[in-house]
Design an enzyme around this catalytic site. Sequence first.
Site, mmCIF file in Angstrom:
data_model
loop_
_atom_site.group_PDB
_atom_site.id
_atom_site.type_symbol
_atom_site.label_atom_id
_atom_site.label_comp_id
_atom_site.label_asym_id
_atom_site.label_seq_id
_atom_site.Cartn_x
_atom_site.Cartn_y
_atom_site.Cartn_z
ATOM 1 N N HIS A 181 0.667 -1.225 -0.142
ATOM 2 C CA HIS A 181 -0.115 0.154 -0.172
ATOM 3 C C HIS A 181 0.860 1.313 0.074
ATOM 4 O O HIS A 181 0.628 2.315 -0.668
ATOM 5 C CB HIS A 181 -0.934 -0.037 1.180
ATOM 6 C CG HIS A 181 -2.200 -0.684 0.878
ATOM 7 N ND1 HIS A 181 -2.593 -1.967 1.369
ATOM 8 C CD2 HIS A 181 -3.228 -0.586 -0.274
ATOM 9 C CE1 HIS A 181 -3.605 -2.259 0.922
ATOM 10 N NE2 HIS A 181 -3.879 -1.549 -0.054
ATOM 11 N N ARG A 286 -12.649 1.307 -4.412
ATOM 12 C CA ARG A 286 -12.416 0.122 -3.290
ATOM 13 C C ARG A 286 -13.226 0.573 -2.059
ATOM 14 O O ARG A 286 -13.015 1.850 -1.674
ATOM 15 C CB ARG A 286 -10.938 0.298 -2.821
ATOM 16 C CG ARG A 286 -10.022 -0.405 -4.036
ATOM 17 C CD ARG A 286 -8.496 -0.569 -3.389
ATOM 18 N NE ARG A 286 -7.546 -1.210 -4.564
ATOM 19 C CZ ARG A 286 -6.921 -0.749 -5.297
ATOM 20 N NH1 ARG A 286 -6.901 0.678 -5.636
ATOM 21 N NH2 ARG A 286 -6.063 -1.704 -6.000
ATOM 22 N N ARG A 320 -16.775 -1.290 -6.599
ATOM 23 C CA ARG A 320 -16.746 -2.710 -6.330
ATOM 24 C C ARG A 320 -17.139 -2.889 -4.891
ATOM 25 O O ARG A 320 -17.227 -2.419 -3.942
ATOM 26 C CB ARG A 320 -15.080 -3.320 -6.213
ATOM 27 C CG ARG A 320 -14.612 -4.589 -5.635
ATOM 28 C CD ARG A 320 -13.272 -4.932 -5.806
ATOM 29 N NE ARG A 320 -12.507 -4.127 -4.490
ATOM 30 C CZ ARG A 320 -11.157 -4.177 -4.839
ATOM 31 N NH1 ARG A 320 -10.477 -4.813 -5.597
ATOM 32 N NH2 ARG A 320 -10.727 -3.716 -3.689
ATOM 33 N N GLU A 418 -9.261 -12.198 -10.714
ATOM 34 C CA GLU A 418 -8.065 -12.197 -10.031
ATOM 35 C C GLU A 418 -7.698 -13.381 -9.204
ATOM 36 O O GLU A 418 -6.676 -13.506 -8.731
ATOM 37 C CB GLU A 418 -8.013 -10.981 -8.929
ATOM 38 C CG GLU A 418 -9.374 -11.049 -8.248
ATOM 39 C CD GLU A 418 -9.234 -9.772 -7.171
ATOM 40 O OE1 GLU A 418 -8.389 -8.972 -7.047
ATOM 41 O OE2 GLU A 418 -10.436 -9.335 -6.556
ATOM 42 N N ASN A 439 -2.911 -7.264 -9.324
ATOM 43 C CA ASN A 439 -2.033 -7.449 -8.093
ATOM 44 C C ASN A 439 -2.492 -8.726 -7.713
ATOM 45 O O ASN A 439 -1.444 -9.508 -7.327
ATOM 46 C CB ASN A 439 -2.764 -6.345 -6.993
ATOM 47 C CG ASN A 439 -2.574 -4.875 -7.435
ATOM 48 O OD1 ASN A 439 -1.702 -4.448 -8.667
ATOM 49 N ND2 ASN A 439 -3.406 -4.050 -7.014
ATOM 50 N N ASP A 440 -3.653 -9.184 -7.526
ATOM 51 C CA ASP A 440 -3.953 -10.431 -6.944
ATOM 52 C C ASP A 440 -3.682 -11.553 -7.827
ATOM 53 O O ASP A 440 -3.081 -12.627 -7.349
ATOM 54 C CB ASP A 440 -5.236 -10.548 -6.268
ATOM 55 C CG ASP A 440 -5.433 -9.929 -4.885
ATOM 56 O OD1 ASP A 440 -4.602 -10.333 -4.172
ATOM 57 O OD2 ASP A 440 -6.381 -9.068 -4.723
ATOM 58 N N ARG A 450 1.785 -10.552 -2.434
ATOM 59 C CA ARG A 450 1.983 -9.204 -2.820
ATOM 60 C C ARG A 450 2.470 -8.245 -1.587
ATOM 61 O O ARG A 450 3.083 -7.305 -1.891
ATOM 62 C CB ARG A 450 0.549 -8.674 -3.031
ATOM 63 C CG ARG A 450 -0.274 -8.568 -2.042
ATOM 64 C CD ARG A 450 -1.867 -8.187 -2.715
ATOM 65 N NE ARG A 450 -1.865 -6.847 -3.137
ATOM 66 C CZ ARG A 450 -3.192 -6.495 -3.330
ATOM 67 N NH1 ARG A 450 -4.097 -7.018 -3.452
ATOM 68 N NH2 ARG A 450 -3.166 -5.128 -3.656
ATOM 69 N N CYS A 487 -7.608 -3.335 -13.707
ATOM 70 C CA CYS A 487 -7.573 -2.257 -12.701
ATOM 71 C C CYS A 487 -6.504 -2.390 -11.617
ATOM 72 O O CYS A 487 -6.427 -1.918 -10.633
ATOM 73 C CB CYS A 487 -8.680 -2.254 -12.067
ATOM 74 S SG CYS A 487 -9.503 -3.592 -11.297
#
Length: 534
Positions: A181, A286, A320, A418, A439-440, A450, A487
């Site tokens: 993050h 998010r 989401r 993902e 990312n996932d 990650r 995304c």
Amino acid sequence: MERRLSGLAASTGLAFGPAVTFRALGEMRRAKGTVAGEKQALADAVLASLEAVTALAGSLEGEAADIVGFQAALLEDDALTDGAYTAIEGGAAADIAWRQAMAEEIAGYEASEDAYFRARAVDLTDIRDRVLRQLFDLPEPTTVPPGAVILALDLPPSAFLGIDWSRGGGIVLGAGSPTSHVAMLARGRSVPMVVGIGSEWEAISGTVVVDGVAGLVLTGPSHESIERARRRAGELGRLHEQAELRKSQPASTGDGTRIAVMVNVASLADVAGLGPETCDGIGLTRTEFLVELALRDEATQFEAYAGLLRWAAGRPVTIRTLDAGGDKPIAGYTLAGETNPFLGLRGIRLSLRHPDVFRVQLRALARAAAIGPLKVMLPMVTTAQELEQARVLLDAVLTELAAEGLPHAKPAIGIMVEVPAAAMAVASFDAAFFSIGSNDLTQYATAAARDGPGVAAYADVLHPGVLAMISHVARHGAAIGREVSLCGDAGGDPRAIPALLRAGIRTVSVSPGLLAVAKEAIRNVDLSLPDEGA
Ligand code: PEP
Ligand code: MG
């Protein structure tokens, strides 16, 4: 003497400045003095923290000022410090005594039935660390001189947010990962960052050059190296300015293929100062932060979603549903004690287990859909049944709203891709759209967490195995005429953009701070030419 240390580029750009070291508080211990000395040390540390927090509160407005005001009130409360003084009298050093007293307090907040109090636990953690930094004589984020290079094993997002980056600076981490993050925050604010340089970070002092393009760190740089860094920083700055100037223009590749570039947000605050015409809509919202505070509060959620739709002024807004779990726990909602939370109950799996909470979010979303083109996106979908179950719940909510006579509309419902099994079986999902969570997807496909120190180099979206999945999903979308976007962070990474476009991606959604850079990287790709990197 000049030394080069290599790590991983986590945020592009070049910085040079004096090193400021942030040590991990958890590993530090104080040499114990007399009982009176330890009590005095704690009293001084609490007072200094209170002064710092009070000064900070004066410079903030709105919610941020309220949070800091709450922290000041806690520091003034004797009930918080009394336990620590008793522990010192029992023979503990000031730091240990303070940690113990705060641990009990934090556990109490975390166990609260009330989501508001649970969410306040982070403020207590922040206070705990502020006082500990005073006890260890460590720098406060707010006192870091402008332009400094932060050296740390890892850096919590709160420390990043406390530092003034408006006049430059950079970050070098011994551990860390480009998908953490804090790395996302650094990219959003264009702060050059290199991670994973290993244990050497601790010994670095003096002037440091951070090369966030090549993933290199120079310590003890020669006069020539500093001059070269200055020149390159100037060149990169000019390129950045040029990109900013063209930010509001749509993005097309060199051969004229139009690429939609949307933005990722958590709330309206993320697009403050950004005109909706600079992007093609919102590709990912998010909702974890919002829903954590308003788990069963339909009105608050509705207002937040409606605000995004109004901002977008007719452009699509993708929201989401709650993606709690993994690295985003919510006390009292996510499961505690999972051995591997990333492979546990998270995202849609949890929403389906908590229909009471999910229903509130679906109601707020269906009501907001009456305002503009809303798309609802389900996270971590693994099976087609999950999509169907969510659809059944949404239909029930629509019937309810109709019976209540409340304005509402049926939003398009799509899925995040993902989970590798879902990517490979994408044809089994009857979703209105697909959005690849790179990312996932990357962490699951490469078996490299990650946020895992030491494995960041494996978690590479450019791994042929990951690209093959992305291309499989993109081809499926093109074949059936449904949108496939991406995304995850890779969508805003100039290093990854050429490969993603060649894999068939035609829509990306990026952090607002990367909008200009992503568009410029897209313009530099020519899909009619053979891939030089292949
Ligand atoms: C992703 O996994 O790529 C994604 C966009 O979701 P998050 O980073 O919130 O898990
Ligand atoms: Mg994800």
